[in-house]
Design a protein around this motif. Structure first.
Motif, PDB file in Angstrom:
ATOM      1  N   ALA A  70       0.849  -1.202   0.000  1.00 35.87           N
ATOM      2  CA  ALA A  70       0.000   0.000   0.000  1.00 35.87           C
ATOM      3  C   ALA A  70       0.877   1.241   0.000  1.00 35.87           C
ATOM      4  O   ALA A  70       1.869   1.314   0.720  1.00 35.87           O
ATOM      5  CB  ALA A  70      -0.908   0.008   1.222  1.00 35.87           C
ATOM      6  N   GLY A  71       0.501   2.199  -0.819  1.00 41.65           N
ATOM      7  CA  GLY A  71       1.299   3.421  -0.862  1.00 41.65           C
ATOM      8  C   GLY A  71       0.534   4.550  -1.512  1.00 41.65           C
ATOM      9  O   GLY A  71      -0.423   4.324  -2.258  1.00 41.65           O
ATOM     10  N   SER A 112      10.022  -0.161  -2.474  1.00 41.85           N
ATOM     11  CA  SER A 112      10.725   1.111  -2.416  1.00 41.85           C
ATOM     12  C   SER A 112      10.370   1.897  -3.677  1.00 41.85           C
ATOM     13  O   SER A 112       9.259   1.783  -4.212  1.00 41.85           O
ATOM     14  CB  SER A 112      12.235   0.834  -2.298  1.00 41.85           C
ATOM     15  OG  SER A 112      12.960   2.028  -2.277  1.00 41.85           O
TER      16      SER A 112
HETATM   17  P1  NAD Z   1      -2.045   2.178  -6.591  1.00 44.37           P
HETATM   18  O1  NAD Z   1      -2.638   3.481  -6.219  1.00 44.37           O
HETATM   19  O2  NAD Z   1      -2.580   1.439  -7.753  1.00 44.37           O
HETATM   20  O3  NAD Z   1      -2.037   1.172  -5.360  1.00 44.37           O
HETATM   21  C1  NAD Z   1      -1.880   1.586  -4.031  1.00 44.37           C
HETATM   22  C2  NAD Z   1      -2.767   0.726  -3.161  1.00 44.37           C
HETATM   23  O4  NAD Z   1      -2.612   1.188  -1.809  1.00 44.37           O
HETATM   24  C3  NAD Z   1      -4.251   0.841  -3.521  1.00 44.37           C
HETATM   25  O5  NAD Z   1      -4.852  -0.441  -3.561  1.00 44.37           O
HETATM   26  C4  NAD Z   1      -4.804   1.702  -2.405  1.00 44.37           C
HETATM   27  O6  NAD Z   1      -6.172   1.492  -2.141  1.00 44.37           O
HETATM   28  C5  NAD Z   1      -3.897   1.300  -1.235  1.00 44.37           C
HETATM   29  N1  NAD Z   1      -3.914   2.321  -0.178  1.00 44.37           N
HETATM   30  C6  NAD Z   1      -3.677   3.643  -0.319  1.00 44.37           C
HETATM   31  N2  NAD Z   1      -3.857   4.279   0.850  1.00 44.37           N
HETATM   32  C7  NAD Z   1      -4.194   3.343   1.766  1.00 44.37           C
HETATM   33  C8  NAD Z   1      -4.512   3.391   3.151  1.00 44.37           C
HETATM   34  N3  NAD Z   1      -4.548   4.537   3.837  1.00 44.37           N
HETATM   35  N4  NAD Z   1      -4.825   2.226   3.765  1.00 44.37           N
HETATM   36  C9  NAD Z   1      -4.827   1.053   3.077  1.00 44.37           C
HETATM   37  N5  NAD Z   1      -4.538   0.955   1.760  1.00 44.37           N
HETATM   38  C10 NAD Z   1      -4.230   2.081   1.108  1.00 44.37           C
HETATM   39  O7  NAD Z   1      -0.493   2.486  -6.799  1.00 44.37           O
HETATM   40  P2  NAD Z   1       0.749   1.582  -7.250  1.00 44.37           P
HETATM   41  O8  NAD Z   1       1.501   2.408  -8.199  1.00 44.37           O
HETATM   42  O9  NAD Z   1       0.339   0.218  -7.611  1.00 44.37           O
HETATM   43  O10 NAD Z   1       1.576   1.571  -5.882  1.00 44.37           O
HETATM   44  C11 NAD Z   1       1.913   0.389  -5.181  1.00 44.37           C
HETATM   45  C12 NAD Z   1       3.233   0.618  -4.464  1.00 44.37           C
HETATM   46  O11 NAD Z   1       4.268   0.810  -5.435  1.00 44.37           O
HETATM   47  C13 NAD Z   1       3.249   1.881  -3.598  1.00 44.37           C
HETATM   48  O12 NAD Z   1       3.941   1.615  -2.396  1.00 44.37           O
HETATM   49  C14 NAD Z   1       4.005   2.876  -4.440  1.00 44.37           C
HETATM   50  O13 NAD Z   1       4.631   3.873  -3.683  1.00 44.37           O
HETATM   51  C15 NAD Z   1       5.007   1.968  -5.118  1.00 44.37           C
HETATM   52  N6  NAD Z   1       5.614   2.533  -6.331  1.00 44.37           N
HETATM   53  C16 NAD Z   1       4.850   2.830  -7.415  1.00 44.37           C
HETATM   54  C17 NAD Z   1       5.453   3.366  -8.548  1.00 44.37           C
HETATM   55  C18 NAD Z   1       4.672   3.725  -9.781  1.00 44.37           C
HETATM   56  O14 NAD Z   1       5.237   4.323 -10.705  1.00 44.37           O
HETATM   57  N7  NAD Z   1       3.405   3.400  -9.876  1.00 44.37           N
HETATM   58  C19 NAD Z   1       6.838   3.589  -8.558  1.00 44.37           C
HETATM   59  C20 NAD Z   1       7.584   3.269  -7.427  1.00 44.37           C
HETATM   60  C21 NAD Z   1       6.965   2.731  -6.317  1.00 44.37           C
END
Ligand code: NAD
Length: 254
Positions: A70-71, A112
């Motif tokens: 989650a992020g 990360s």
């Molecule tokens: P996303 O928004 O699709 O997924 C994030 C998930 O976290 C969602 O399912 C959301 O509902 C959940 N979430 C957010 N806030 C929450 C809370 N308060 N409580 C519980 N759940 C919560 O985004 P993503 O890109 O798939 O991100 C997943 C991870 O990858 C994150 O940690 C993000 O920082 C990391 N990341 C993403 C990228 C990118 O380019 N997309 C790059 C580097 C790292």
């Protein structure tokens, strides 16, 4: 087949990880703020405690792996929400299920980012590592730069993982990290649509060395490898899966 738990499995990278684990026949318990087995708001201490309590009762026999995915992205305000979800929720839930991981010799992969080494406020990073949530949140809110909070949360999380990997390994649990670059997910869509950050991010996306953005499945592939026995000698490692951006920006740092 194994039992895995994860956060953030509703969309994006987390949904791809969940799917690949299910495709391999594993049982997966997902914690998320929506569309999950355990619905919890991980930005709050109560939400994290509830999530841990649920995971402990649903996986009492132990966990083969845990992925706190989650992020929130670098366009979210207040900036402290990013710190709370990306750092404090990840660390507190890992600690909360540690003994379940020890039971089965499980492993953890934290998510990360290749933005972790790109510069962040050092005091907020230090406050995270001292587990001072009030101080860390106050610093990032005073700065008022969500991008800084994002990089800081990921830098702190990666340092936490590396600082703790030796002690966890002594208990039979491997900690590792994947550092994705720009991946096509709802988080990235929000950043691209952001007034302040959108154009910067689009320009940055145009410079990915391999010529395209990543897909969630490409990050999940690396996570699945790190979770598996094939990675049994991998411990405290950070794998960049970012189309070459980190190598382009920091060729001599490794
Ligand atoms: P996303 O928004 O699709 O997924 C994030 C998930 O976290 C969602 O399912 C959301 O509902 C959940 N979430 C957010 N806030 C929450 C809370 N308060 N409580 C519980 N759940 C919560 O985004 P993503 O890109 O798939 O991100 C997943 C991870 O990858 C994150 O940690 C993000 O920082 C990391 N990341 C993403 C990228 C990118 O380019 N997309 C790059 C580097 C790292």
């Amino acid at each position: 087949m194994g039992t895995y738990a994860m956060t953030g499995g509703a969309t994006g990278i987390g949904a791809a990880i969940q799917q690949q684990l299910v495709d391999e026949g594993h049982r997966v318990i997902v914690v998320d703020i929506k569309d999950a087995d355990v619905v919890a708001d991980l930005s709050t201490r109560q939400g994290r405690e509830y999530a841990v309590e649920e995971l402990r009762s649903r996986a009492a026999d132990g966990l083969d792996g845990y992925i706190p995915c989650a992020g929130l992205g670098p366009s979210v305000t207040p900036a402290s929400l990013i710190t709370q979800v990306n750092y404090f929720a990840a660390v507190e839930t890992i600690e909360g299920v540690k003994d379940l991981l020890i039971k089965k010799g499980g492993s953890v992969v934290v998510i990360s980012s290749n933005s972790a080494p790109m510069g962040a406020d050092p005091d907020s990073v230090e406050a995270c590592l001292q587990h001072d949530e009030v101080k860390a949140c106050a610093i990032v809110d005073q700065l008022g730069e969500p991008q800084n909070a994002y990089g800081g949360s990921k830098l702190a999380l990666t340092r936490w993982m590396r600082r703790n990997s030796t002690a966890y390994a002594a208990s039979g649990v491997r900690l590792n990290a994947v550092a994705p670059g720009i991946v096509r997910t709802p988080l990235t869509d929000k950043v691209m649509a952001d007034k302040a950050l959108g154009q910067v991010m689009k320009d940055f996306a145009d410079t990915v060395p391999v010529g395209s953005l990543g897909e969630p499945e490409q990050i999940a592939d690396a996570v699945m490898f790190m979770l598996s026995d094939k990675a049994s000698f991998m411990c405290g490692s950070v794998i960049f899966v970012d189309g070459g951006h980190d190598a382009m920006l920091r060729p001599d740092d490794f």
